[in-house]
Design an enzyme around this catalytic site. Sequence first.
Site, PDB file in Angstrom:
ATOM      1  N   GLY A 127       7.192 -32.681  14.765  1.00  9.72           N
ATOM      2  CA  GLY A 127       8.531 -32.492  14.189  1.00  9.72           C
ATOM      3  C   GLY A 127       8.489 -32.315  12.675  1.00  9.72           C
ATOM      4  N   ASP A 137       0.977 -39.420  14.611  1.00 11.99           N
ATOM      5  CA  ASP A 137      -0.158 -40.145  15.198  1.00 11.99           C
ATOM      6  C   ASP A 137      -0.965 -39.266  16.145  1.00 11.99           C
ATOM      7  OD1 ASP A 137       2.206 -40.183  16.684  1.00 11.99           O
ATOM      8  OD2 ASP A 137       1.649 -41.947  17.810  1.00 11.99           O
ATOM      9  N   THR A 156       5.618 -38.057   9.475  1.00 10.66           N
ATOM     10  CA  THR A 156       6.634 -38.235  10.520  1.00 10.66           C
ATOM     11  C   THR A 156       7.794 -39.043   9.954  1.00 10.66           C
ATOM     12  OG1 THR A 156       7.274 -39.150  12.649  1.00 10.66           O
ATOM     13  CG2 THR A 156       5.421 -40.236  11.599  1.00 10.66           C
ATOM     14  N   ASP A 193       9.593 -40.776  11.626  1.00 10.54           N
ATOM     15  CA  ASP A 193       9.698 -42.029  12.390  1.00 10.54           C
ATOM     16  C   ASP A 193       9.081 -43.215  11.654  1.00 10.54           C
ATOM     17  OD1 ASP A 193      10.752 -40.335  14.213  1.00 10.54           O
ATOM     18  OD2 ASP A 193       9.314 -40.730  15.812  1.00 10.54           O
ATOM     19  N   LYS A 252      40.195 -47.442  14.460  1.00 10.82           N
ATOM     20  CA  LYS A 252      40.464 -47.245  15.888  1.00 10.82           C
ATOM     21  C   LYS A 252      39.231 -46.885  16.713  1.00 10.82           C
ATOM     22  CE  LYS A 252      42.111 -42.454  15.892  1.00 10.82           C
ATOM     23  NZ  LYS A 252      42.981 -41.777  14.978  1.00 10.82           N
ATOM     24  N   GLY A 309      13.730 -41.681  16.110  1.00 13.64           N
ATOM     25  CA  GLY A 309      12.603 -42.615  16.103  1.00 13.64           C
ATOM     26  C   GLY A 309      12.194 -42.715  17.549  1.00 13.64           C
ATOM     27  N   TYR A 357      18.005 -34.378  13.883  1.00  8.41           N
ATOM     28  CA  TYR A 357      17.559 -33.071  13.386  1.00  8.41           C
ATOM     29  C   TYR A 357      18.134 -32.786  12.004  1.00  8.41           C
ATOM     30  CZ  TYR A 357      16.023 -32.791  18.167  1.00  8.41           C
ATOM     31  OH  TYR A 357      15.392 -33.074  19.348  1.00  8.41           O
ATOM     32  N   GLY A 387      18.986 -34.985   9.505  1.00  6.70           N
ATOM     33  CA  GLY A 387      18.298 -35.722   8.431  1.00  6.70           C
ATOM     34  C   GLY A 387      16.885 -35.223   8.241  1.00  6.70           C
ATOM     35  N   ARG A 388      16.287 -34.794   9.343  1.00  5.91           N
ATOM     36  CA  ARG A 388      14.920 -34.294   9.316  1.00  5.91           C
ATOM     37  C   ARG A 388      14.816 -33.020   8.484  1.00  5.91           C
ATOM     38  NH1 ARG A 388      12.082 -33.439  15.174  1.00  5.91           N
ATOM     39  NH2 ARG A 388      12.889 -31.342  14.927  1.00  5.91           N
TER      40      ARG A 388
HETATM   41  P1  FBP Z   1       6.951 -36.343  14.947  1.00  2.70           P
HETATM   42  O1  FBP Z   1       6.435 -37.660  15.431  1.00  2.70           O
HETATM   43  O2  FBP Z   1       6.205 -35.196  15.457  1.00  2.70           O
HETATM   44  O3  FBP Z   1       7.053 -36.320  13.447  1.00  2.70           O
HETATM   45  O4  FBP Z   1       8.432 -36.149  15.471  1.00  2.70           O
HETATM   46  C1  FBP Z   1       9.323 -37.198  15.443  1.00  2.70           C
HETATM   47  C2  FBP Z   1      10.683 -36.783  15.885  1.00  2.70           C
HETATM   48  O5  FBP Z   1      11.466 -36.378  14.802  1.00  2.70           O
HETATM   49  C3  FBP Z   1      11.297 -37.959  16.644  1.00  2.70           C
HETATM   50  O6  FBP Z   1      12.046 -38.787  15.828  1.00  2.70           O
HETATM   51  C4  FBP Z   1      12.069 -37.287  17.729  1.00  2.70           C
HETATM   52  O7  FBP Z   1      12.093 -38.081  18.880  1.00  2.70           O
HETATM   53  C5  FBP Z   1      11.275 -36.062  18.010  1.00  2.70           C
HETATM   54  O8  FBP Z   1      10.655 -35.718  16.809  1.00  2.70           O
HETATM   55  C6  FBP Z   1      12.110 -34.912  18.478  1.00  2.70           C
HETATM   56  O9  FBP Z   1      11.262 -33.921  18.921  1.00  2.70           O
HETATM   57  P2  FBP Z   1      11.654 -32.403  19.084  1.00  2.70           P
HETATM   58  O10 FBP Z   1      11.709 -31.821  17.715  1.00  2.70           O
HETATM   59  O11 FBP Z   1      10.517 -31.842  19.852  1.00  2.70           O
HETATM   60  O12 FBP Z   1      12.951 -32.352  19.787  1.00  2.70           O
END
Ligand code: FBP
Length: 663
Positions: free
Chosen positions: A106, A200, A226, A228, A271, A280, A567, A569-570
């Site tokens: 990710g 990992d 990551t 996570d 409400k 994560g 997605y 925040g990522r």
């Molecule tokens: P990485 O461990 O590869 O960095 O990805 C983590 C993550 O962002 C998780 O938090 C999430 O569960 C997963 O990717 C989502 O995966 P995808 O992008 O394949 O939907």
Amino acid sequence: MKDKDLISIEDLLKNPEVKKAAGDINQELIERRKNIPPKCDVFTSPYTVLKDNDDFKFSIDREARKQLPDIIDKKVQSIVGLDSTEESFKQRYCKKYNIGIVFSGGPAPGGHNVIAGLYDAAKNTNSQTSLFGFLLGPDGIIENETIEITASLVDSYRNLGGFTMIKTGRAKIDTKEKMSLSKETCERLGLDALVIVGGDDSNTNAAFLAQELIEDGIQVIGVPKTIDGDIQVRDTEGNVLCAMSFGFHTAARAFANAISNLCTDSSSDVKYWHICKVMGRVASHLALEVALQTHANMTLIGEDLSNYIDKERIEKAEKEGAVDYHAYGMTLRHLSRVICDGIVRRAAVGKNYGVIVLPEGVLEFINEIQIFIIKLNTIIAEYNQTHDTDFHADFLALKDKLEYLRRLARLAREDASFSIWNTRDDDLFNDIPAFFQEGLLMERDSHGNFQFSQVETEKVLMGLVKDYLNILKENGTYKIGIEKSYYRKTLEKGGLDPDYFGPILFANYDDSEFLLIKASIISIKTLKQALEKEGVILKDEKIPAPVEKLYQKSVPKFKTQIHFYGYDGRGNDPTRFDCNYTYNLGLTVFSLVANGSTGQMAGIMNLEKDFSKWEPIGIPIAPLMHLEERKGKLALVLEKSLVDVNSTSFRVVKELLYILSVS
Ligand code: FBP
């Protein structure tokens, strides 16, 4: 305005103000790209050397020694800056390199700065050096899909989020064929080094590639990425070598900002309960950090739930001379009750609203779900292996998958030695809602991981919460507390005596600021009955309007809004911390490459301290590996770091910030 007075669209698009407003370049972007992060002290010297550091020890897995013999004895390497050096070292250090880099898994904010740091260091040392970016993740290595990374490309992505420059993918180089294709690619490109930026699993892959490519003189370096935050490295004595993977800081900040805004909205609008699932996949580090930054009303931490012990059940079983295995570990139903308890307690003080933070991987820590996940992982992996096909392609519809499981359960009845899926498993599984069954059966990722982000965890849990709240409402336990001063004002305005009605209506009239309507009053009908019984009204008289109004206010409606923070925040631009961290990781990678390292992960120690104390290092990957169940089999992997419930941070947050306590 007449048509002829309108400016033509061509002229409009040429207008500089329109161009500025509609363009994709803004001042903030320009400033971001221009920022050159500071370098750790060692990188201000023209050269660096590596020193094996014997202060850090690891306990090495026997299987890791067997499978990774050439890199298992690598040490932590400290980087030291050199202002001048011998000619022979200079020649070696400053040679022209061919380096390949790939993003794996990710996206995480800061990846572009790893490239920028590596590019700057490599080109400053020798302008002839080439840096290749493998496209779309490890598939780019297998299929030799690359682009050459140029100065203008690097400049246009400096300090920007995402992995847009070369994209990413989740492929794994896990077969002999993929390994040999990857080797072929590295040889074709004449690579001196391959850099794998990943989590990992990807760093695990980096270790195996390092072992495989060592005889060809191709170095492999990993970079801890990551959001996570579950790559944290300590030695056996607990010394921290890598406190967090890059991207975590930015993602946590982004999620916390958004959830903090929700906390404000929720306490204004009063409400909704906002249910916020936070990414994560397994570890709850992001949820814990969000709790710390937002003070959300409730936060679940998966790792805390798995420690749960139902003392009452254990004592009861002990008295009967039995063992109650269900008393260990939290069940889904029990968890929903713990959440309900929090909701009911807040409602009692007039707050029928709030914010709940759920870690995406929370179900991994629920006993019954974990057992299903492990069993289904094994069943799917065994099916694929035995039939040399794909379970999901063979059983497209849910009903076909369920039928296959039913067949297994029948088999178990006929043959006691077949125990992976029995009738009890099948019955329990059939009690689960279809969308959740589908989730549990869905395709695993290429590393064999269960894809939690695809499962509507919040829907599963909140479904149970809603059901139980309805029960609590019916038995009169879930009510909204009415502020005493408001009660008095309302009754006095209607010409009624609050002290006369108080003890008739409320269970706690004399001893609380928030008044709770008696448990037996759960409808207009029961309210009328209570008033009649006390002789306040006669059978055909109406309930006094102020009393009815107050009753209506005490009836809770449980309204939720569901959010997923992942997605978005990522994809954020990296924080200053992540910009600096990743740029220096890139510089560290070059230092490891130029000094002939392999099987190492770039790291920076003392991240929690002032920047001047940051210490770039190389961390040996092989000694960190251990055996874990993957795709139904034991495999050597880099250990994921989970939230430590005995850590100071967890204990403080739990005490102060409304972490749902299960102990
Ligand atoms: P990485 O461990 O590869 O960095 O990805 C983590 C993550 O962002 C998780 O938090 C999430 O569960 C997963 O990717 C989502 O995966 P995808 O992008 O394949 O939907």
